[in-house]
Enzyme design. Sequence first.
Site, PDB file in Angstrom:
ATOM      1  N   LYS A 157      -1.024 -29.982  27.379  1.00 16.78           N
ATOM      2  CA  LYS A 157      -2.557 -30.153  27.761  1.00 16.78           C
ATOM      3  C   LYS A 157      -3.059 -31.512  27.793  1.00 16.78           C
ATOM      4  CE  LYS A 157      -2.677 -26.307  24.485  1.00 16.78           C
ATOM      5  NZ  LYS A 157      -3.129 -26.008  22.968  1.00 16.78           N
ATOM      6  N   CYS A 176      42.614   0.258  13.947  1.00 19.29           N
ATOM      7  CA  CYS A 176      44.096   0.305  14.165  1.00 19.29           C
ATOM      8  C   CYS A 176      44.756   0.152  12.902  1.00 19.29           C
ATOM      9  CB  CYS A 176      44.403  -0.808  15.144  1.00 19.29           C
ATOM     10  SG  CYS A 176      46.295  -0.867  15.511  1.00 19.29           S
ATOM     11  N   LEU A 210      -2.202 -19.061  30.879  1.00 19.12           N
ATOM     12  CA  LEU A 210      -1.713 -20.346  31.239  1.00 19.12           C
ATOM     13  C   LEU A 210      -0.747 -20.100  32.584  1.00 19.12           C
ATOM     14  CD1 LEU A 210      -0.768 -22.276  27.966  1.00 19.12           C
ATOM     15  CD2 LEU A 210      -2.747 -22.751  29.657  1.00 19.12           C
ATOM     16  N   CYS A 229      44.865   2.640  19.615  1.00 18.93           N
ATOM     17  CA  CYS A 229      44.321   1.273  19.828  1.00 18.93           C
ATOM     18  C   CYS A 229      44.650   0.825  21.233  1.00 18.93           C
ATOM     19  CB  CYS A 229      45.508   0.451  18.881  1.00 18.93           C
ATOM     20  SG  CYS A 229      45.341  -1.415  19.188  1.00 18.93           S
ATOM     21  N   LYS A 253       4.933 -23.442  22.267  1.00 14.47           N
ATOM     22  CA  LYS A 253       4.408 -22.307  22.898  1.00 14.47           C
ATOM     23  C   LYS A 253       4.724 -21.255  21.782  1.00 14.47           C
ATOM     24  CE  LYS A 253       3.234 -19.564  26.870  1.00 14.47           C
ATOM     25  NZ  LYS A 253       3.325 -18.263  26.128  1.00 14.47           N
TER      26      LYS A 253
HETATM   27  S1  IVH Z   1      -3.484 -22.827  24.777  1.00 18.27           S
HETATM   28  C1  IVH Z   1      -6.293 -21.092  28.361  1.00 18.27           C
HETATM   29  N1  IVH Z   1      -1.510 -23.229  23.096  1.00 18.27           N
HETATM   30  O1  IVH Z   1       0.332 -18.590  25.335  1.00 18.27           O
HETATM   31  C2  IVH Z   1      -5.174 -20.582  27.389  1.00 18.27           C
HETATM   32  N2  IVH Z   1      -1.694 -21.287  24.127  1.00 18.27           N
HETATM   33  O2  IVH Z   1       0.267 -18.087  28.327  1.00 18.27           O
HETATM   34  C3  IVH Z   1      -5.039 -21.626  26.429  1.00 18.27           C
HETATM   35  N3  IVH Z   1      -0.149 -19.694  23.416  1.00 18.27           N
HETATM   36  O3  IVH Z   1      -2.891 -17.268  25.743  1.00 18.27           O
HETATM   37  C4  IVH Z   1      -3.783 -21.684  25.724  1.00 18.27           C
HETATM   38  N4  IVH Z   1       0.958 -21.037  21.782  1.00 18.27           N
HETATM   39  O4  IVH Z   1      -1.870 -16.802  23.566  1.00 18.27           O
HETATM   40  C5  IVH Z   1      -2.099 -22.506  23.959  1.00 18.27           C
HETATM   41  N5  IVH Z   1       0.031 -23.952  21.582  1.00 18.27           N
HETATM   42  C6  IVH Z   1      -0.554 -23.034  22.499  1.00 18.27           C
HETATM   43  C7  IVH Z   1       0.182 -21.891  22.544  1.00 18.27           C
HETATM   44  C8  IVH Z   1      -0.496 -20.740  23.260  1.00 18.27           C
HETATM   45  C9  IVH Z   1       1.258 -19.875  22.458  1.00 18.27           C
HETATM   46  C10 IVH Z   1      -0.254 -18.543  24.113  1.00 18.27           C
HETATM   47  C11 IVH Z   1      -1.563 -18.202  23.909  1.00 18.27           C
HETATM   48  C12 IVH Z   1      -1.909 -18.090  25.465  1.00 18.27           C
HETATM   49  C13 IVH Z   1      -0.526 -17.756  26.218  1.00 18.27           C
HETATM   50  C14 IVH Z   1      -0.693 -18.499  27.424  1.00 18.27           C
END
Ligand code: IVH
Length: 684
Positions: free
Chosen positions: A301, A435, A89, A419, A124
């Site tokens: 997303k 101390c 991402l 000390c 994330k």
């Molecule tokens: S969606 C095209 N959702 O973060 C990749 N990724 O830097 C779509 N990750 O490779 C990824 N939590 O390993 C997605 N809620 C989440 C996520 C997540 C962690 C990681 C995943 C991805 C990386 C991207």
Amino acid sequence: MKKKKISKEEAKKRIEELRELINYHNYRYYVLNDPVISDAEYDELFRELQELEEMFPEFITPDSPTQRVGAPVKEGFRPVRHSVPMLSLQDARNEDEIREFDARIKRFLNLPMNTLIEYSVEPKYDGLSCEIVYRNGRLEVASTRGDGYVGEDVTPNVKTIKTVPLRLIKNEDLPIPPLLEVRGEVLMPKKDFEELNKELIRRGEKPFANPRNAASGSLRQLDPSITAQRRLDFITWGVGLVEGVTFKKHSEIIEALGKWGFKTANPRAVVKGIDKVIEFYKKMESIRDDFEYELDGVVVKVNDLDLWEKLGTTARSPRYAIAAKFKPRQRTTRILDVVYQVGRTGTITPVAVLEPVEVGGVVVSRATLHNFDEVERLGVMIGDKVLVQRAGDVIPEIVMVIKEERTGKERPITPPKECPVCKAEVVREGAYYKCVNASCPAKLVQALRHMASRRALDIEGLGEKTARLLVEKGFVKDLADIFYLTKEQLLQLPGFAEKSADNLLKGIERAKNPTLAKFIYALGIPNVGEYTAGVLAEHFKSWERFSNASFDELISIKGIGPETAMSIVKFFKEPRNREMIEKMFKAGVKPQAVEEVKGSPFAGKVVVFTGALSSMTRDEAKSWVERLGGKVSNSVSRKTDLVVVGENPGSKYQRAQQLGIKMINEEEFLKMLEEGKKALGIKE
Ligand code: IVH
């Protein structure tokens, strides 16, 4: 990042340099699970390369790190090709960059700028991505992301993860697809990561820098029995190929995964428009410490899968999603020096003076080294490059030393010979140096600071700086002297004027009727923390009984061990301590016995204030309620007993109405206060 003017020649050179650096760090991170720079610094290098390649596209080569993701397959693992590439991402580091993502999508789709796009937002998770293929509902193969196209076969390892279903759950309204490629994050909970590191340290092995490296190191083991010993979890965030079921929205995919038996991102939301996305992002950043797993941002997303088709992907990442990253909590910096700090029990803590660096939004220039066992374990020296970490309110600490960066000019850290404050002798007790001087001014300063702290007597305006001034001037020679301070004395302190002196005196006056638990805690008896003080107060109910307790009675209490009992007995055996407490009582200090507080109408009650009071400030009202045995909370819930409604009440008023909680006005509140004061014998 500001775009610098750079010639073609210079750009070419820098691009080469960056590629070499990034390749090296990819190797440290993916192959060795042992990075030597923080994620934030890696991201910076990566961005710089991306930007230079954008300016000079003629220099892009297929083997540039920007053109691929992840890592090569580790030796010993069977390669597995992903049927749909596992991309990465793009990052957004702040609100502006999140807004830019939204604008970019609208430009790309030719939509008016005021369109509210529907987004799915979720945490994330900071782990390693993994794909698990199910054929006719049965787990067939599991692989790591690898370079995005080919990953490592980790099937036996993944099968040991309890949150990975070996068979999909059947649902009435949802068929089992003939083929389902599930994607998600393999994670180690923060608590388990800490325990694992402790164990590794105990065994003399190298600990992991963070839960993600620990998860990766635990999963990518040729011997799956090692993986089985580690607590790993799997949380899904998407799919690869799916046959037999179609979806219209990303959120539907995640819901279906939940029904098939997977753990899914939580909390998640579907929102309209980028403002709501930013709200979610900010909220999550503010509560990131409350999660079981390490989060490093929020993934945003586009929810409509038709739009995914239209937006498509670049070589490395999709256009329909972005990783909105939180402020980085680990950075590398250099140790300029080590100084010693004396605590209230005389413990001398080595503290590293750092080249200032921003960590988690705060400039950090000091980090604790805890003790000399830790100094030894880290193998740290003055001049070393180190990885520092700051999480929440925790004091910054050093995670590891980057020994690869040593120049040979580093100097060892030597234990203190005396000390640093009173120059008295020091003794080693286990991992600590202490101390020996009972009246070391540094101990008194720390003891004062502790006594005045929020969880103890809560004396506003008495922080470390004031404590130090009071001790230096000789106005305070023991804890009790605080209650004898005069305005004339305070006015002699630098930075003090009429108002600040009056405020401090008021704060001291207010601190004279603490609950028994807070008073016990405030004394700073070794081994008696806030929790233990509460247990003791609950058991003994009055100061008299507590202060005369025998060792045998103390150890008979659940939760009090011999070490704590011993330190309490020792504390009271010391005539100076008893005299000091008598002196406090003479000045009017009176800890509230537990029964006495029970006579107050606020005893054990949870009180919430809404709107302004005309007779006192919110803080004053709060401290009265607490003195009278109540608790003040900031929000209304089912646990609230009473809501005090002032002028212009806010939403808490409606909420209290909805929940049917008792509400009173200011007049009634003042009456209750009087009643409480009478019951507790407070004349004021
Ligand atoms: S969606 C095209 N959702 O973060 C990749 N990724 O830097 C779509 N990750 O490779 C990824 N939590 O390993 C997605 N809620 C989440 C996520 C997540 C962690 C990681 C995943 C991805 C990386 C991207």
